[in-house]
Design a protein around this motif. Structure first.
Motif, mmCIF file in Angstrom:
data_model
loop_
_atom_site.group_PDB
_atom_site.id
_atom_site.type_symbol
_atom_site.label_atom_id
_atom_site.label_comp_id
_atom_site.label_asym_id
_atom_site.label_seq_id
_atom_site.Cartn_x
_atom_site.Cartn_y
_atom_site.Cartn_z
ATOM 1 N N GLU A 11 3.560 -7.112 0.000
ATOM 2 C CA GLU A 11 2.442 -7.238 0.941
ATOM 3 C C GLU A 11 2.834 -6.739 2.326
ATOM 4 O OE1 GLU A 11 -1.567 -8.306 1.724
ATOM 5 O OE2 GLU A 11 -0.435 -8.158 -0.152
ATOM 6 N N PHE A 12 4.105 -6.846 2.675
ATOM 7 C CA PHE A 12 4.564 -6.363 3.980
ATOM 8 C C PHE A 12 4.313 -4.872 4.119
ATOM 9 C CE2 PHE A 12 8.253 -4.240 6.068
ATOM 10 C CZ PHE A 12 7.862 -4.481 7.376
ATOM 11 N N PHE A 13 4.636 -4.077 3.091
ATOM 12 C CA PHE A 13 4.422 -2.633 3.164
ATOM 13 C C PHE A 13 2.928 -2.310 3.212
ATOM 14 C CE2 PHE A 13 8.592 -2.960 0.986
ATOM 15 C CZ PHE A 13 9.351 -2.312 1.941
ATOM 16 N N TYR A 14 2.135 -3.074 2.463
ATOM 17 C CA TYR A 14 0.688 -2.849 2.467
ATOM 18 C C TYR A 14 0.120 -3.042 3.871
ATOM 19 C CZ TYR A 14 -4.263 -3.763 1.630
ATOM 20 O OH TYR A 14 -5.630 -3.757 1.689
ATOM 21 N N ARG A 15 0.477 -4.130 4.522
ATOM 22 C CA ARG A 15 -0.038 -4.381 5.869
ATOM 23 C C ARG A 15 0.569 -3.417 6.885
ATOM 24 N NH1 ARG A 15 -4.529 -7.350 5.495
ATOM 25 N NH2 ARG A 15 -4.362 -7.430 7.758
ATOM 26 N N LEU A 16 1.838 -3.066 6.696
ATOM 27 C CA LEU A 16 2.510 -2.184 7.646
ATOM 28 C C LEU A 16 1.834 -0.829 7.721
ATOM 29 C CD1 LEU A 16 5.003 -1.621 9.496
ATOM 30 C CD2 LEU A 16 6.195 -0.823 7.437
ATOM 31 N N HIS A 17 1.345 -0.308 6.595
ATOM 32 C CA HIS A 17 0.866 1.069 6.607
ATOM 33 C C HIS A 17 -0.487 1.232 7.298
ATOM 34 C CE1 HIS A 17 -2.109 0.704 3.302
ATOM 35 N NE2 HIS A 17 -2.378 1.975 3.462
ATOM 36 N N PHE A 18 -1.120 0.115 7.694
ATOM 37 C CA PHE A 18 -2.313 0.261 8.540
ATOM 38 C C PHE A 18 -2.384 -0.757 9.666
ATOM 39 C CE2 PHE A 18 -3.649 -2.570 5.114
ATOM 40 C CZ PHE A 18 -4.386 -3.554 5.754
ATOM 41 N N ASP A 19 -1.530 -1.787 9.663
ATOM 42 C CA ASP A 19 -1.502 -2.760 10.758
ATOM 43 C C ASP A 19 -0.273 -2.619 11.655
ATOM 44 O OD1 ASP A 19 -3.914 -3.898 10.310
ATOM 45 O OD2 ASP A 19 -3.193 -5.760 9.447
ATOM 46 N N LEU A 20 0.740 -1.885 11.195
ATOM 47 C CA LEU A 20 1.920 -1.495 11.992
ATOM 48 C C LEU A 20 2.785 -2.652 12.473
ATOM 49 C CD1 LEU A 20 0.455 1.403 14.187
ATOM 50 C CD2 LEU A 20 1.457 1.503 11.897
ATOM 51 N N ALA A 78 4.875 2.843 -1.285
ATOM 52 C CA ALA A 78 5.446 1.616 -1.857
ATOM 53 C C ALA A 78 4.360 0.642 -2.286
ATOM 54 C CB ALA A 78 6.377 0.961 -0.839
ATOM 55 N N THR A 79 3.195 0.699 -1.607
ATOM 56 C CA THR A 79 2.107 -0.230 -1.890
ATOM 57 C C THR A 79 1.568 -0.077 -3.306
ATOM 58 O OG1 THR A 79 1.489 -0.339 0.446
ATOM 59 C CG2 THR A 79 -0.208 -0.909 -1.141
ATOM 60 N N TYR A 80 1.704 1.092 -3.919
ATOM 61 C CA TYR A 80 1.212 1.261 -5.283
ATOM 62 C C TYR A 80 1.896 0.308 -6.260
ATOM 63 C CZ TYR A 80 -1.345 5.398 -3.845
ATOM 64 O OH TYR A 80 -2.230 6.242 -3.236
ATOM 65 N N PHE A 81 3.059 -0.194 -5.873
ATOM 66 C CA PHE A 81 3.771 -1.150 -6.725
ATOM 67 C C PHE A 81 4.077 -2.428 -5.942
ATOM 68 C CE2 PHE A 81 4.642 2.900 -8.819
ATOM 69 C CZ PHE A 81 4.376 2.582 -10.141
ATOM 70 N N ARG A 82 3.113 -2.844 -5.116
ATOM 71 C CA ARG A 82 3.420 -4.007 -4.269
ATOM 72 C C ARG A 82 3.558 -5.286 -5.095
ATOM 73 N NH1 ARG A 82 -1.938 -5.804 -0.852
ATOM 74 N NH2 ARG A 82 -3.529 -5.254 -2.381
#
Length: 518
Positions: A128-137, A33-37
């Motif tokens: 931005e939520f998905f971006y942070r989620l995929h490495f900050d959980l 999803a981050t590719y289109f954040r």
């Protein structure tokens, strides 16, 4: 000996994938999803659609910051791009005097580039939520989360390599799919989705580890710099040293000539402007180009004296090791990619999700066949198999429900709700948690169908919900050529149809199995 080696690789492939598969599925889904954040954020802030391009965008931004943040030590300006039409301004709001050792809060606002008017957008974390989620959980210290993600990524890399070794006919089997063959069908699907984007899977996993290499393997840095992490960071990732304010008021020079000078040097427009000590005589202006024109994430920077506009320094020629890391990091986040290439990365990410999901399901199918006789005689299945079945439902079928719920919350929660971004995230985790609990309680085929139907319905109805709650729906975005917003609606509709087709296949397989039973 050769056969024994391949069998060992098969065992390693199975367990390295299974032990972290559920976390990997979430990482792949959120990372995809981050590719289109930026596009997701646009959809979740439809008010930004009102922005129009204007040549005075930087002037409007500086005027707004002078009014809103005269005491701030740093101003940040992100100029409009094709993926984000508005001007984004940001500043650090100083903490209250009574709060000792507290950091200021970073605030942002969107401006219309043509008029400088503040765009009153709904508060949301958006993509931005998905971006942070995929490495900050989320919900845990970032350092712990990154260790967990790195551990899972290493297992993923082992699973990919051992999978290639195990399947000696993997490329031949890519063109083979045998439906209604139970375990064989799942293996064919696993092989196909794995080989379809194998270079992408290797790149995304390895580059993800590289982005945090100094966290996972700090010994080289500790040895070379005698444990001085700050010295390493200053040399490898140089930044402009914030000058100390001298306490004398200063006037910023006109910024437009500086942007023209930077564009002439780089051959591309400016994307970001940072002003340090903006209203002091020691002010410094940093100018960086837009990210979309280069692979490396280490972008060049020109630094100017704030009062006179004199060029102070130019950064951009990285050492070979830093340049290599910048390219790998850039490949991972793909900010350079044109829309068609970003779409290809997105499809490859979905293939990665399917690869992980089919691998998890394949293990459960194999285990169920081992206990087929016990199941036929009405004996209960093992706790381990029941646990895997429930977690598979929660991770594979429950995560789409959570993602769709996050988007529904964006449209349905009151705009003036306190801590609105966090409430949207709470809705995401509440939906995901509920789906997982129901999956663990009743890990049956019926629960698969129910959750897949719910996920399909939530996704397919999103464009209708959007039309009922905003003026940024397909009836407006398609004729006007707002492809970011129209693409979001069309994508979620396609995802809903994909989930609905999975329900149809599951239903058809169940009927076929019932007819085959004596």
């Amino acid at each position: 000996m050769k056969e024994g080696f391949r069998q060992s690789m098969a065992w390693l492939h199975t367990w390295s994938g299974l032990l972290v598969g559920w976390v990997l599925f979430m990482i792949f889904a959120a990372g995809t999803a981050t590719y289109f954040r930026q596009e997701i954020t646009q959809w979740m802030q439809p008010e930004v659609l009102q922005a129009h391009a204007g040549p005075q965008a930087i002037t409007h931004a500086l005027n707004a910051l002078r009014q809103k943040a005269p005491q701030a030590s740093r101003w940040s300006i992100e100029l409009p791009t094709p993926r984000e039409p508005a001007v984004r301004i940001g500043w650090v709001e100083p903490p209250p005097p009574q709060a000792k050792n507290a950091r200021g809060r970073f605030k942002t606002e969107f401006l219309d580039p043509a008029t400088g008017a503040v765009l009153k957008t709904r508060e949301t974390r958006g993509g931005e939520f998905f971006y942070r989620l995929h490495f900050d959980l989320h919900y845990m210290p970032a350092i712990w989360a990154r260790w967990i993600v790195g551990f899972c990524a290493m297992f993923m890399l082992v699973a990919i390599v051992s999978g290639v070794i195990t399947h000696k006919r993997i490329f031949k089997d890519f063109f083979t799919f045998r439906p209604r063959k139970n375990q064989r069908s799942w293996l064919d699907a696993h092989n196909a989705t794995g080989v379809l984007a194998l270079p992408f899977h290797l790149m995304i996993t390895y580059s993800g580890l590289i982005t945090l290499m100094t966290l996972y393997m700090p010994w080289g840095v500790m040895t070379a710099y005698q444990g001085d992490q700050k010295a390493f960071t200053a040399e490898v990732f140089p930044q402009t040293v914030v000058p100390k304010p001298i306490g004398q008021p200063g006037t910023l020079t006109a910024v437009e000539p500086l942007l023209a000078q930077a564009q002439a040097r780089w051959g591309q427009p400016t994307g970001r402007v940072t002003v340090l000590n903006p209203l002091d005589a020691s002010a410094v202006i940093e100018v960086q180009p837009i990210d979309e024109r280069r692979i490396s994430l280490n972008g060049p920077t020109m630094t100017f004296q704030g009062s006179s506009g004199a060029l102070l320094s130019v950064r951009g020629d990285d050492a070979p090791a830093a340049a290599t890391r910048g390219v790998l990091y850039g490949l991972h986040v793909a900010r350079f990619a044109e829309p068609w290439l970003r779409a290809l990365f997105f499809v490859s990410g979905l293939a990665g999700c399917a690869m992980v999901a089919t691998g998890l399901l394949l293990w459960a199918v194999k285990e169920r066949q081992k206990h087929a006789k016990q199941i036929r005689h009405g004996m209960p299945i093992s706790f381990g198999l029941r646990l895997v079945d429930g977690l598979n439902i929660g991770a594979i079928a429950g995560l789409p429900i959570a993602i769709a719920t996050y988007f529904w919350a964006n449209r349905l929660l009151p705009l003036d709700l306190l801590e609105r971004p966090q409430q949207e995230i709470t809705c995401f985790f509440t939906a995901w948690g509920a789906a997982t609990v129901f999956g663990l309680i009743w890990p049956k085929r019926t629960m698969w169908r129910l959750q897949l139907v719910l996920g399909a319905g939530l996704f397919m109805l999103l464009p209708l919900l959007n039309a009922l709650t905003t003026d940024a729906h397909l009836g407006i975005t398609l004729p006007a050529g707002y492809w970011a917003l129209a693409g979001f609606d069309l994508t979620v509709l396609a995802l809903g149809l994909a989930l609905a087709s999975a329900v149809w296949v599951l239903q058809r397989h169940g009927k076929h199995k019932a007819k085959a039973s004596p």
